[in-house]
Scaffold this active site. Structure first.
Site, short mmCIF file in Angstrom:
data_model
loop_
_atom_site.label_atom_id
_atom_site.label_comp_id
_atom_site.label_asym_id
_atom_site.label_seq_id
_atom_site.Cartn_x
_atom_site.Cartn_y
_atom_site.Cartn_z
N HIS A 147 -12.53 -23.77 -43.95
CA HIS A 147 -13.31 -23.60 -42.73
C HIS A 147 -14.71 -24.21 -42.78
CE1 HIS A 147 -13.11 -20.77 -38.96
NE2 HIS A 147 -13.40 -22.02 -38.65
N ASP A 152 -10.73 -15.64 -36.03
CA ASP A 152 -10.85 -15.52 -37.49
C ASP A 152 -10.86 -14.04 -37.90
OD1 ASP A 152 -11.64 -15.94 -40.20
OD2 ASP A 152 -13.02 -17.53 -39.64
N HIS A 198 -12.61 -13.28 -40.38
CA HIS A 198 -13.97 -13.23 -40.92
C HIS A 198 -14.96 -13.74 -39.87
CE1 HIS A 198 -11.02 -14.10 -44.17
NE2 HIS A 198 -11.66 -13.13 -44.80
N ASP A 204 -17.71 -15.59 -40.98
CA ASP A 204 -18.24 -16.81 -41.60
C ASP A 204 -19.71 -17.03 -41.29
OD1 ASP A 204 -15.73 -17.10 -42.68
OD2 ASP A 204 -15.07 -18.64 -41.27
N HIS A 252 -17.10 -21.95 -47.18
CA HIS A 252 -16.25 -21.67 -46.01
C HIS A 252 -16.56 -20.31 -45.38
CE1 HIS A 252 -12.56 -19.18 -47.64
NE2 HIS A 252 -13.67 -18.80 -48.22
N ASP A 294 -9.07 -20.19 -37.40
CA ASP A 294 -8.77 -19.95 -38.82
C ASP A 294 -7.42 -19.22 -38.83
OD1 ASP A 294 -8.63 -18.79 -41.39
OD2 ASP A 294 -10.83 -18.65 -41.52
N ASP A 332 -6.14 -17.39 -40.83
CA ASP A 332 -6.19 -16.01 -41.34
C ASP A 332 -6.59 -15.01 -40.26
OD1 ASP A 332 -9.05 -15.69 -41.32
OD2 ASP A 332 -9.22 -16.48 -43.35
N GLU A 365 -7.67 -23.72 -42.77
CA GLU A 365 -7.29 -22.77 -43.83
C GLU A 365 -5.78 -22.72 -44.11
OE1 GLU A 365 -9.30 -21.10 -45.99
OE2 GLU A 365 -11.23 -21.57 -45.08
N1 LIG Z 1 -13.12 -19.17 -43.61
C1 LIG Z 1 -12.80 -18.16 -44.39
N2 LIG Z 1 -11.58 -17.92 -44.70
N3 LIG Z 1 -13.83 -17.42 -44.86
C2 LIG Z 1 -13.67 -16.31 -45.74
C3 LIG Z 1 -15.00 -15.73 -46.12
C4 LIG Z 1 -14.87 -14.56 -47.04
C5 LIG Z 1 -16.18 -13.89 -47.42
N4 LIG Z 1 -16.82 -13.35 -46.25
C6 LIG Z 1 -17.11 -14.87 -48.13
O1 LIG Z 1 -18.18 -15.15 -47.68
O2 LIG Z 1 -16.76 -15.38 -49.15
MN LIG Z 2 -12.99 -18.72 -41.30
MN LIG Z 3 -11.08 -16.39 -42.20
#
Ligand SMILES: NC(=[NH2+])NCCC[C@H](N)C(=O)O
Ligand SMILES: [Mn+2]
Ligand SMILES: [Mn+2]
Length: 301
Positions: A100, A123, A125, A127, A140, A228, A230, A273
């Site tokens: 990402h 997402d 998350h 991010d 990411h 994303d 996920d 991702e």
């Molecule tokens: N794009 C993603 N899948 N991001 C996941 C981030 C997970 C976590 N918040 C981190 O900063 O590491």
């Molecule tokens: Mn993400």
């Molecule tokens: Mn994510």
């Protein structure tokens, strides 16, 4: 339905996190039939090939808490230039990740054309970490903060200096894993976030209606979808590096894409991702391509 000239750009980048294999995402998505699927709807597709990504060894931890900063800066800078060329010739950019962190490059490039861009961030998350708040040092987990002008200057100043998206022009959908520093930032900036709680409580129809109306009220001149994989429940998209249970369903995701298509507001998109090494028989790339179908106007009847 809009008939679009879609330019596909692959970004085989996995330096924004530590699980190898997401660099194969663009080929997995192409292999799952993205180009033909969108051509069959009536769009014109041009595969612009992949952005060049370095092949040096991954670093594990860095004093700066920004893993592989140089490699991410290099790839996202090239991506920004490529996206800017695509929008300048009037085509619709469809970017295939890669982790990402590539959103930093995609959205920086979009800023050449769109001065009041809206962003939908689909997402698990948010991010929105910076080097100071990141628990992992993975870039990411930082792109949305960077795009709002927060983070390392090498990232914030890609393509052009400073903020690329206003915090009030961003809608996050599907959040269920938020770090402490991110929670503070969301509150401070008063950001629009539909977590899984709102999706469960109000349903995806209501959430998407509200998201679309919200962005329209901001008078945005374009809307970028950053999806994303996920964001969906790992049941449907197991091939991702940071899965979080309790996610958006397959049907809800198709509905969301169909509602975005009906709104006619989406002007660019990226699917990120997809990690074929962690996947089951390319299931996650297949879901990504199915969602692209709905986003670009495929109908059941
Ligand atoms: N794009 C993603 N899948 N991001 C996941 C981030 C997970 C976590 N918040 C981190 O900063 O590491
Ligand atoms: Mn993400
Ligand atoms: Mn994510």
């Amino acid at each position: 339905m809009r008939k679009l000239d879609i330019s596909v750009i692959g970004v085989p980048l996995d330096y924004g996190q530590s699980r190898r294999g997401v660099d194969m995402g663009p080929s997995a998505i192409r292999y799952a039939g993205a180009i033909k699927r969108l051509e069959a709807i009536g769009h014109t597709l041009k595969d612009e090939g992949d952005v060049q990504v370095s092949a040096v060894e991954h670093k594990d931890r860095e004093a700066t808490n920004l893993k592989n900063l140089e490699e991410v800066v290099q790839a996202t800078s090239e991506l920004a230039n490529r996206v800017a060329e695509v929008v300048e010739k009037g085509n619709f950019p469809l970017v295939l990740g890669g982790d990402h962190s590539i959103a930093i490059g995609t959205i920086a490039g979009l800023s050449s054309k769109y001065k009041n861009l809206g962003v939908i961030w689909y997402d698990a998350h948010v991010d929105m970490n910076t080097a100071e708040t990141s628990p992992s040092g993975n870039i990411h987990g930082m792109p949305l903060a960077v795009l709002m002008g927060r983070g390392h200057e090498r990232l914030v100043n890609i393509y052009k200096d400073g903020q690329k998206v206003k915090p009030e022009n961003i809608v996050i959908i599907g959040a269920r894993s938020v770090d402490p520093g991110e929670r503070i930032l969301i509150k401070d900036l008063g950001m629009k976030v539909f977590t899984m709680h709102e999706i469960d409580r109000d349903g995806m129809t209501s959430v998407m209606k509200e998201a679309i109306a919200y962005l329209q009220s901001k008078n945005v001149d374009g809307v970028h979808l950053s999806l994303d994989l996920d964001g969906l429940d790992p049941l449907y998209t197991p091939g991702v590096g940071t899965p979080v249970p309790g996610g958006i369903s397959y049907r809800e995701s198709h509905l969301a894409m169909e509602m975005l298509e009906d709104s006619g507001m989406i002007t660019s998109a990226e699917f990120v991702e997809v990690n074929p090494i962690l996947d089951e028989k390319n299931k996650t790339a297949d879901v990504a391509v199915g969602l692209m179908g709905s986003l670009f106007g495929e109908k059941l009847l």
